[in-house]
Design a protein around this motif. Structure first.
Motif, PDB file in Angstrom:
ATOM      1  N   SER A 298       0.830  -1.202   0.000  1.00  0.00           N
ATOM      2  CA  SER A 298       0.000   0.000   0.000  1.00  0.00           C
ATOM      3  C   SER A 298       0.874   1.265   0.000  1.00  0.00           C
ATOM      4  CB  SER A 298      -0.983  -0.002   1.173  1.00  0.00           C
ATOM      5  OG  SER A 298      -0.297  -0.289   2.350  1.00  0.00           O
ATOM      6  N   GLU A 299       2.057   1.188   0.638  1.00  0.00           N
ATOM      7  CA  GLU A 299       2.954   2.365   0.646  1.00  0.00           C
ATOM      8  C   GLU A 299       3.422   2.686  -0.773  1.00  0.00           C
ATOM      9  OE1 GLU A 299       3.450  -0.261   2.668  1.00  0.00           O
ATOM     10  OE2 GLU A 299       2.755   0.666   4.551  1.00  0.00           O
ATOM     11  N   ARG A 300       3.828   1.639  -1.499  1.00  0.00           N
ATOM     12  CA  ARG A 300       4.315   1.856  -2.875  1.00  0.00           C
ATOM     13  C   ARG A 300       3.192   2.349  -3.777  1.00  0.00           C
ATOM     14  NH1 ARG A 300       8.070  -3.479  -4.070  1.00  0.00           N
ATOM     15  NH2 ARG A 300      10.031  -2.508  -3.508  1.00  0.00           N
ATOM     16  N   LEU A 301       2.002   1.804  -3.569  1.00  0.00           N
ATOM     17  CA  LEU A 301       0.891   2.221  -4.431  1.00  0.00           C
ATOM     18  C   LEU A 301       0.503   3.673  -4.123  1.00  0.00           C
ATOM     19  CD1 LEU A 301      -1.032   1.616  -6.680  1.00  0.00           C
ATOM     20  CD2 LEU A 301      -2.551   0.450  -5.081  1.00  0.00           C
ATOM     21  N   ALA A 302       0.549   4.024  -2.835  1.00  0.00           N
ATOM     22  CA  ALA A 302       0.234   5.416  -2.472  1.00  0.00           C
ATOM     23  C   ALA A 302       1.211   6.367  -3.157  1.00  0.00           C
ATOM     24  CB  ALA A 302       0.282   5.587  -0.959  1.00  0.00           C
TER      25      ALA A 302
ATOM     26  N   ASN B 240      -6.819   9.929  -0.194  1.00  0.00           N
ATOM     27  CA  ASN B 240      -7.150   9.687   1.224  1.00  0.00           C
ATOM     28  C   ASN B 240      -7.537   8.243   1.467  1.00  0.00           C
ATOM     29  OD1 ASN B 240      -6.845  12.448   1.943  1.00  0.00           O
ATOM     30  ND2 ASN B 240      -8.757  12.820   0.824  1.00  0.00           N
ATOM     31  N   THR B 241      -6.750   7.342   0.950  1.00  0.00           N
ATOM     32  CA  THR B 241      -7.015   5.920   1.177  1.00  0.00           C
ATOM     33  C   THR B 241      -5.769   5.327   1.805  1.00  0.00           C
ATOM     34  OG1 THR B 241      -6.304   5.568  -1.087  1.00  0.00           O
ATOM     35  CG2 THR B 241      -8.674   5.552  -0.726  1.00  0.00           C
ATOM     36  N   VAL B 242      -5.934   4.325   2.657  1.00  0.00           N
ATOM     37  CA  VAL B 242      -4.742   3.799   3.332  1.00  0.00           C
ATOM     38  C   VAL B 242      -4.477   2.332   3.024  1.00  0.00           C
ATOM     39  CG1 VAL B 242      -4.473   5.399   5.256  1.00  0.00           C
ATOM     40  CG2 VAL B 242      -6.173   3.582   5.407  1.00  0.00           C
ATOM     41  N   ASP B 243      -5.527   1.571   2.794  1.00  0.00           N
ATOM     42  CA  ASP B 243      -5.268   0.147   2.558  1.00  0.00           C
ATOM     43  C   ASP B 243      -5.390  -0.185   1.077  1.00  0.00           C
ATOM     44  OD1 ASP B 243      -8.224  -1.218   2.224  1.00  0.00           O
ATOM     45  OD2 ASP B 243      -8.206   0.607   3.442  1.00  0.00           O
ATOM     46  N   MET B 244      -4.824  -1.316   0.720  1.00  0.00           N
ATOM     47  CA  MET B 244      -4.738  -1.712  -0.689  1.00  0.00           C
ATOM     48  C   MET B 244      -6.109  -1.759  -1.349  1.00  0.00           C
ATOM     49  SD  MET B 244      -2.630  -2.598  -3.008  1.00  0.00           S
ATOM     50  CE  MET B 244      -1.124  -3.158  -2.238  1.00  0.00           C
ATOM     51  N   GLU B 245      -7.084  -2.344  -0.637  1.00  0.00           N
ATOM     52  CA  GLU B 245      -8.389  -2.524  -1.261  1.00  0.00           C
ATOM     53  C   GLU B 245      -9.020  -1.173  -1.636  1.00  0.00           C
ATOM     54  OE1 GLU B 245     -11.059  -5.050   0.991  1.00  0.00           O
ATOM     55  OE2 GLU B 245     -12.680  -4.422  -0.385  1.00  0.00           O
ATOM     56  N   SER B 246      -8.949  -0.225  -0.702  1.00  0.00           N
ATOM     57  CA  SER B 246      -9.584   1.064  -1.016  1.00  0.00           C
ATOM     58  C   SER B 246      -8.794   1.839  -2.085  1.00  0.00           C
ATOM     59  CB  SER B 246      -9.822   1.901   0.237  1.00  0.00           C
ATOM     60  OG  SER B 246      -8.668   1.963   0.997  1.00  0.00           O
ATOM     61  N   MET B 247      -7.489   1.591  -2.152  1.00  0.00           N
ATOM     62  CA  MET B 247      -6.707   2.253  -3.225  1.00  0.00           C
ATOM     63  C   MET B 247      -7.105   1.707  -4.595  1.00  0.00           C
ATOM     64  SD  MET B 247      -2.905   2.514  -1.693  1.00  0.00           S
ATOM     65  CE  MET B 247      -2.678   3.267  -0.083  1.00  0.00           C
ATOM     66  N   ILE B 248      -7.267   0.393  -4.667  1.00  0.00           N
ATOM     67  CA  ILE B 248      -7.660  -0.216  -5.956  1.00  0.00           C
ATOM     68  C   ILE B 248      -9.052   0.300  -6.342  1.00  0.00           C
ATOM     69  CG2 ILE B 248      -8.203  -2.408  -7.137  1.00  0.00           C
ATOM     70  CD1 ILE B 248      -5.272  -2.448  -6.577  1.00  0.00           C
ATOM     71  N   GLN B 249      -9.922   0.418  -5.340  1.00  0.00           N
ATOM     72  CA  GLN B 249     -11.262   0.965  -5.611  1.00  0.00           C
ATOM     73  C   GLN B 249     -11.165   2.398  -6.126  1.00  0.00           C
ATOM     74  OE1 GLN B 249     -14.509  -0.004  -5.442  1.00  0.00           O
ATOM     75  NE2 GLN B 249     -13.787  -2.105  -5.164  1.00  0.00           N
ATOM     76  N   ALA B 250     -10.313   3.181  -5.473  1.00  0.00           N
ATOM     77  CA  ALA B 250     -10.153   4.585  -5.869  1.00  0.00           C
ATOM     78  C   ALA B 250      -9.623   4.678  -7.301  1.00  0.00           C
ATOM     79  CB  ALA B 250      -9.207   5.302  -4.903  1.00  0.00           C
ATOM     80  N   LEU B 251      -8.713   3.764  -7.651  1.00  0.00           N
ATOM     81  CA  LEU B 251      -8.194   3.749  -9.024  1.00  0.00           C
ATOM     82  C   LEU B 251      -9.319   3.423 -10.003  1.00  0.00           C
ATOM     83  CD1 LEU B 251      -4.808   1.852  -8.510  1.00  0.00           C
ATOM     84  CD2 LEU B 251      -5.035   4.161  -9.407  1.00  0.00           C
ATOM     85  N   ALA B 252     -10.088   2.377  -9.694  1.00  0.00           N
ATOM     86  CA  ALA B 252     -11.178   1.968 -10.601  1.00  0.00           C
ATOM     87  C   ALA B 252     -12.169   3.118 -10.768  1.00  0.00           C
ATOM     88  CB  ALA B 252     -11.866   0.721 -10.064  1.00  0.00           C
ATOM     89  N   GLN B 253     -12.473   3.786  -9.659  1.00  0.00           N
ATOM     90  CA  GLN B 253     -13.452   4.890  -9.745  1.00  0.00           C
ATOM     91  C   GLN B 253     -12.922   6.030 -10.617  1.00  0.00           C
ATOM     92  OE1 GLN B 253     -14.162   5.560  -5.618  1.00  0.00           O
ATOM     93  NE2 GLN B 253     -15.539   3.800  -5.442  1.00  0.00           N
TER      94      GLN B 253
END
Ligand code: BJ8
Length: 425
Positions: A201-205, A325-338
């Motif tokens: 999640s750090e790298r994706l952020a 403003n996302t911290v975990d992997m799942e919400s980051m992937i969701q944010a990307l899809a959105q």
């Protein structure tokens, strides 16, 4: 800076067909001079972008080549739905691969039907002809299932290169966003395997911040174009965005911000590239990959100025940020899809969002008219053109519809049509 013999040696090592490549680059300087460099009153900060394009097959491929030699990977992409965030999060570098040159079309047509759009033919041709160092340096190609032409072309390309195809939803319901999130996750696994790195999640952020930074800089550039007189030509602004598909994202954002500093000063002093009364145009439609500058050049040679591009090499590339403003992997992937599904390509149905985008860009940038541009044989954009025309009529925005290809043959005819349209505004 590498010397020319070093660049040539790199091309040879990458398997570039040097004779064919010489024929390709031989005609480029003249065309570049007559299309881009000859423009008057260009901002000084454009020098960086002109330089990147002048040495497009040299300087950036050299960096990517060094990245590979140091153990890094290069990922080539063809569509603005492929999330660069993941590529950079996994320590790889991304590069655009879309062909914008007529030179490559015949090689693509050797394996494709003649009624295929120039973008697909040119993209395939540049690889099959071994004349693009970007194609040669890529370890992985990422395609996407958007239009039929691309989908089938990937099957042919996949016989020659390491290719991953992302599936694309055709609608934008919640379940489609979920499906696209799964596609992003799957791409993450493919990239993990390619790079040997683990997606955290750090790298994706970090990847999200990096690519948002590129978007913010381009959004700032778009904002300054609302000024009258326009502080930068449409051709130069388009070329900046085109460079964004190849360049290092952080360096690129820095250079765009420097350009914006200069343009904001121009606006304060009322300085422009065209007279304040020049007609202002929004371009919309199929992407314009380097060096496809035919239509904007004609528009601006005819005395108008392009103030926005609702194109994949325009606003679709940089509008809408990924939520940071996302911290975990799942919400980051969701944010990307959105974020990615907010992009309005004609492969979606219905696609009212694109009509809204064109009207908003026209209003925000005080446009007098819209030119809807579709590549010949592109079923998506030529068909959607009817709906774009209806929407523009309702909004009171005059529109010219143009269907063309990469050849120079229709230049005179296009000029006549564009001039007649501008006179009517
Ligand atoms: S998000 S526009 S980059 S698919 S011009 S190949 S659509 S037949 S390029 Fe595109 Fe992604 Fe959409 Fe943008 Fe097919 Fe049409 Fe050719 Fe096209």
């Amino acid at each position: 800076m590498p010397s020319y013999p070093e660049i040539r040696e790199m091309w040879a090592q990458l398997g570039v067909d040097l004779d064919k490549h010489d024929a390709y680059v031989g005609s480029f300087p003249k065309m570049f001079k007559e299309t881009i460099l000859c423009q008057e009153n260009r901002p000084q900060a454009m020098e960086y972008f002109s330089d990147v394009v002048k040495r497009l097959h040299g300087a950036r491929p050299w960096e990517l080549f060094q990245h590979k030699k140091a153990g890094g990977k290069v990922v080539g992409t063809y569509c603005v739905y492929v999330p660069d965030e993941l590529i950079y999060a996994l320590g790889a570098a991304s590069t655009g691969l879309c062909g914008g040159d007529q030179f490559w079309v015949p090689a693509g047509q050797a394996v494709l039907p003649s009624n295929m759009c120039a973008l697909v033919a040119s993209s395939l041709g540049s690889r099959l002809d071994r004349t693009s160092p970007f194609c040669q340096v890529a370890d992985l190609y990422v395609g996407e299932a958007t239009c039929d032409g691309k989908k089938k072309a990937w099957e042919i390309l996949g016989q020659d290169v390491n290719l991953h195809v992302m599936d694309m939803p055709q609608k934008k319901r919640d379940k489609d966003t979920q499906r696209f999130a799964q596609e992003i996750e799957e791409l993450g696994h493919v990239l993990e395997k390619l790079t040997g790195n683990t997606l955290t999640s750090e790298r994706l952020a970090e990847g999200i911040r990096l690519i948002n930074g590129r978007r913010r800089a381009l959004q700032r550039l778009q904002a300054v174009r609302a000024a009258r007189p326009a502080p930068i030509s449409g051709l130069d602004a388009l070329m900046v965005t085109q460079v964004g598909f190849y360049d290092d994202p952080a360096r690129f954002a820095g250079q765009v911000n420097q350009l914006c500093d200069e343009l904001e000063d121009r606006v304060k002093s009322g300085q422009g590239v065209a007279p304040a009364e020049a007609k202002r145009i929004v371009l919309t439609g199929s992407p314009m990959a380097i060096p496809n500058w035919k239509l904007p050049r004609i528009v601006e040679q005819s005395g108008a100025v392009a103030v926005a591009e609702e194109l994949c090499t325009g606003s679709r590339f940089f509008e809408n940020l990924v939520d940071e403003n996302t911290v975990d992997m799942e919400s980051m992937i969701q944010a990307l899809a959105q974020r990615y599904l907010k992009t309005n390509c004609a492969c979606f149905t219905p696609n009212q969002g694109r009509m809204d985008d064109i009207i908003r860009l026209a209003r925000d940038n005080r446009a007098d008219g819209v030119i809807d541009y579709a590549l010949q044989f592109c079923g998506l954009y030529t068909t959607e053109s009817h709906l774009v025309g209806q929407a523009m009529k309702q909004a009171g925005l005059p529109m010219l519809q143009v269907v063309t290809d990469y050849s120079a043959e229709d230049r005179a005819q296009l000029s006549t049509r564009v001039q007649a349209f501008l006179e009517m505004l």
